[in-house]
Scaffold this active site. Structure first.
Site, mmCIF file in Angstrom:
data_model
loop_
_atom_site.group_PDB
_atom_site.id
_atom_site.type_symbol
_atom_site.label_atom_id
_atom_site.label_comp_id
_atom_site.label_asym_id
_atom_site.label_seq_id
_atom_site.Cartn_x
_atom_site.Cartn_y
_atom_site.Cartn_z
ATOM 1 N N GLU A 153 0.829 -1.209 0.000
ATOM 2 C CA GLU A 153 0.000 0.000 0.000
ATOM 3 C C GLU A 153 0.870 1.267 0.000
ATOM 4 O OE1 GLU A 153 -3.183 -0.467 2.747
ATOM 5 O OE2 GLU A 153 -4.118 1.429 2.243
ATOM 6 N N GLU A 156 1.946 1.671 -3.410
ATOM 7 C CA GLU A 156 0.819 2.117 -4.236
ATOM 8 C C GLU A 156 0.613 3.627 -4.078
ATOM 9 O OE1 GLU A 156 -2.930 0.252 -3.275
ATOM 10 O OE2 GLU A 156 -3.991 1.309 -4.877
ATOM 11 N N CYS A 180 -8.516 -2.108 4.269
ATOM 12 C CA CYS A 180 -8.376 -3.340 5.067
ATOM 13 C C CYS A 180 -9.573 -3.646 5.957
ATOM 14 C CB CYS A 180 -7.088 -3.340 5.875
ATOM 15 S SG CYS A 180 -6.608 -1.755 6.449
ATOM 16 N N SER A 200 -7.564 1.916 -2.094
ATOM 17 C CA SER A 200 -6.363 1.147 -2.411
ATOM 18 C C SER A 200 -6.820 -0.196 -2.974
ATOM 19 C CB SER A 200 -5.555 0.920 -1.130
ATOM 20 O OG SER A 200 -4.685 -0.170 -1.302
ATOM 21 N N LYS A 239 -15.378 -9.911 8.340
ATOM 22 C CA LYS A 239 -14.334 -10.736 7.707
ATOM 23 C C LYS A 239 -14.905 -12.045 7.176
ATOM 24 C CE LYS A 239 -10.566 -8.343 8.322
ATOM 25 N NZ LYS A 239 -9.911 -7.838 7.114
ATOM 26 N N GLU A 242 -16.235 -11.175 3.875
ATOM 27 C CA GLU A 242 -15.095 -10.907 2.982
ATOM 28 C C GLU A 242 -14.509 -12.217 2.444
ATOM 29 O OE1 GLU A 242 -11.376 -9.596 4.820
ATOM 30 O OE2 GLU A 242 -11.176 -8.081 3.276
ATOM 31 N N GLU A 247 -14.512 -13.103 -5.523
ATOM 32 C CA GLU A 247 -13.193 -12.797 -6.104
ATOM 33 C C GLU A 247 -12.036 -13.292 -5.230
ATOM 34 O OE1 GLU A 247 -15.518 -10.680 -5.203
ATOM 35 O OE2 GLU A 247 -14.738 -8.867 -4.259
ATOM 36 N N CYS A 396 -10.178 -2.130 14.833
ATOM 37 C CA CYS A 396 -10.485 -3.564 14.974
ATOM 38 C C CYS A 396 -10.623 -3.987 16.433
ATOM 39 C CB CYS A 396 -9.392 -4.406 14.343
ATOM 40 S SG CYS A 396 -8.928 -3.854 12.715
#
Ligand code: SF4
Ligand code: SF4
Length: 466
Positions: A153, A156, A180, A200, A239, A242, A247, A396
């Site tokens: 990142e 990036e 994230c 990102s 999560k 996710e 994908e 988190c």
């Protein structure tokens, strides 16, 4: 109790069981006031009154971000995480499977509470010991891929800055937004889909870990990836969703098979009859088990930003970030939105175009604050380069999968524990993690390279607004 109640089990993250609901409406208020999502509403009146969604659709088909904050506030368990404990026990007891586990940064400062310890106890070593006793074949750390996220990142961000400032490319999107927190990702996909290009492209640490588990790890350990079951312990209910995203199969298999919350891990430890407090601390296994302090602070609001700045500033200038002991205090704290800037002076030759540039950053936690940040961008009032957004209050460590109760005092104790963990680690910068350096040398070759793009980066999906 409600007559003709329904149990909504369509979501991979959350179960809504109306038979247990006392209609206190705490979930409705949490979703509206704390998160600004309004996925839950009150339907009907009198004894027919129930907690519902848009046109009574399943939770999985509406704007719900799976953040789990309603679970934290529900007094009866009518809202609860989808539980995968049985599946994980059967994988562990199957001798043909190699079961590996990754543990998110915030779990180690929350799990102790479920085990009768005080909030803020750091139980990293005891947790690793417990996981080994439960029978996992390899106990590894999400903090390792948190470090990897920072390297990818950070690069990036620098690549976007170069395209914008040197190539004058008008298509490059600023501010760049962190990616994230899966609750935040689902939120922006539903409510601000025209800004998906700002995110990102880095996968979350959980998913980076998953795709490496069945490629890099399998190869290094000489294992058949189809026999690897990859489990994660997360402070988070989003999560689970996710890991189910279509994908997330870049390894050729489902990258993460099962996601358990901190609470589910506590149940497994109790089911196994382990005396947690008496366990001798153990160490993570190698290859994907090492982390820097920067990887650990991912678990607190502002932590991703701090970790990214520690690495990006050094990449640009060759020097440490100019804060005492690498502690970037302006990005820490509990304010809903916080701001920081660092002026770049005397950069390395490659980054000469950044000389004198003031890198402007912001941090937001809780989706109600994410809304403020997004509305500022929408109204042209945001001149930031990089913004960290976490769906849950406190980041988190205040996630929807953490021990109940979770409140501001308890979050504060967990926050102090996370920063203490960082301060105690010998390596505090992600790019200095020797296992990350080995991963690039032996496998990925370079940040943002071909394999990185294939395994570590992703795309996003526009979703409906209801
Ligand atoms: S999980 Fe989060 S977004 Fe979904 S209903 Fe609960 S509080 Fe709202
Ligand atoms: S918080 Fe729980 S018990 Fe209260 S209304 Fe919501 S689902 Fe029902």
């Amino acid at each position: 109790p409600l007559k003709n109640y329904t149990i909504d089990m369509f979501s991979p993250s959350i179960i809504k069981d109306d038979s247990k609901c006392i209609r206190c409406q705490r979930c409705v208020r949490t979703c509206a006031e704390l998160q600004g999502v309004n996925a839950l509403t009150v339907a009907y009146k009198g004894d027919k009154m129930k907690i519902s969604t848009f046109f009574e659709k399943p939770m999985n088909d509406v704007v719900c971000t799976n953040c789990g904050q309603c679970i934290i506030h529900c007094p009866t368990g009518a809202l609860i995480e989808r539980n995968y404990i049985e599946e994980v026990w059967s994988a562990i007891s199957d001798p043909t499977k190699h079961v590996i586990i990754q543990t998110a940064p915030a779990v180690r400062v929350g799990l102790g509470e479920e085990m009768g310890m005080e909030p803020g106890e750091r139980v990293t070593g005891k947790m690793v010991a417990a996981l080994k006793r439960l029978g996992f074949d390899s106990v590894l750390d999400t903090d390792f891929t948190a470090d990897l996220t920072i390297v990818e990142e950070g690069n990036e961000l620098l690549s976007r800055l170069k395209k914008a400032l040197v190539d004058n490319n008008k298509d490059v999107k600023f501010p760049m937004l962190t990616s994230c927190s899966p609750g935040w990702i689902k939120y922006i996909e539903h409510l601000y889909p025209e800004y998906l290009g700002h995110l990102s492209t880095c996968k979350s640490p959980q998913q980076m870990f998953g795709s490496l588990a069945k490629t890099y790890y399998a190869k290094a350990r000489n294992l058949d990836p189809s026999k690897i079951i990859s489990v994660s312990i997360m402070p988070c209910t989003a999560k689970k969703f996710e890991a189910h995203r279509p994908e997330m199969h870049d390894s050729g298999y489902r990258d993460v098979d099962y996601v358990l919350t901190t609470r589910e891990l506590a149940i497994m430890i109790k089911q196994a009859g382990l005396d947690f407090k008496e366990l001798e601390p153990a160490k993570y296994d190698r290859l994907m088990g090492d982390s820097s302090g920067a990887g650990v602070i991912f678990g607190a609001t502002g932590g991703v930003m701090e970790a990214a700045l520690r690495t990006a500033y050094e990449l640009i200038t060759g020097r440490d970030v100019p804060f005492e002991n690498l502690n970037i205090m302006p990005v820490r704290g509990v304010e809903g939105v916080r701001y920081a800037s660092i002026k770049i002076e005397d950069p390395l030759k490659e980054w000469a175009f950044l000389d004198g540039v003031e890198l402007k950053c912001a941090v937001a936690h809780g989706l109600v604050n994410a809304k403020q940040v997004m509305d500022d961008i929408k109204n042209g009032k945001s001149d930031f380069h990089f913004i960290e957004i976490m769906a849950c209050p406190g980041g988190c460590l205040g996630g929807g999968g953490q021990p109940i109760p979770t409140n501001p005092e308890i979050r504060q104790k967990r926050t102090e524990a996370i920063y203490a963990e960082d301060a105690d680690l010998p390596i505090r910068k992600s790019h200095m993690n020797p296992e990350i350096q080995k991963l690039y040398n032996d496998f990925l070759k370079e940040p943002l390279g071909e394999l990185s793009h294939q395994l570590l980066h992703t795309t996003y999906t526009k979703r409906e607004r209801y």
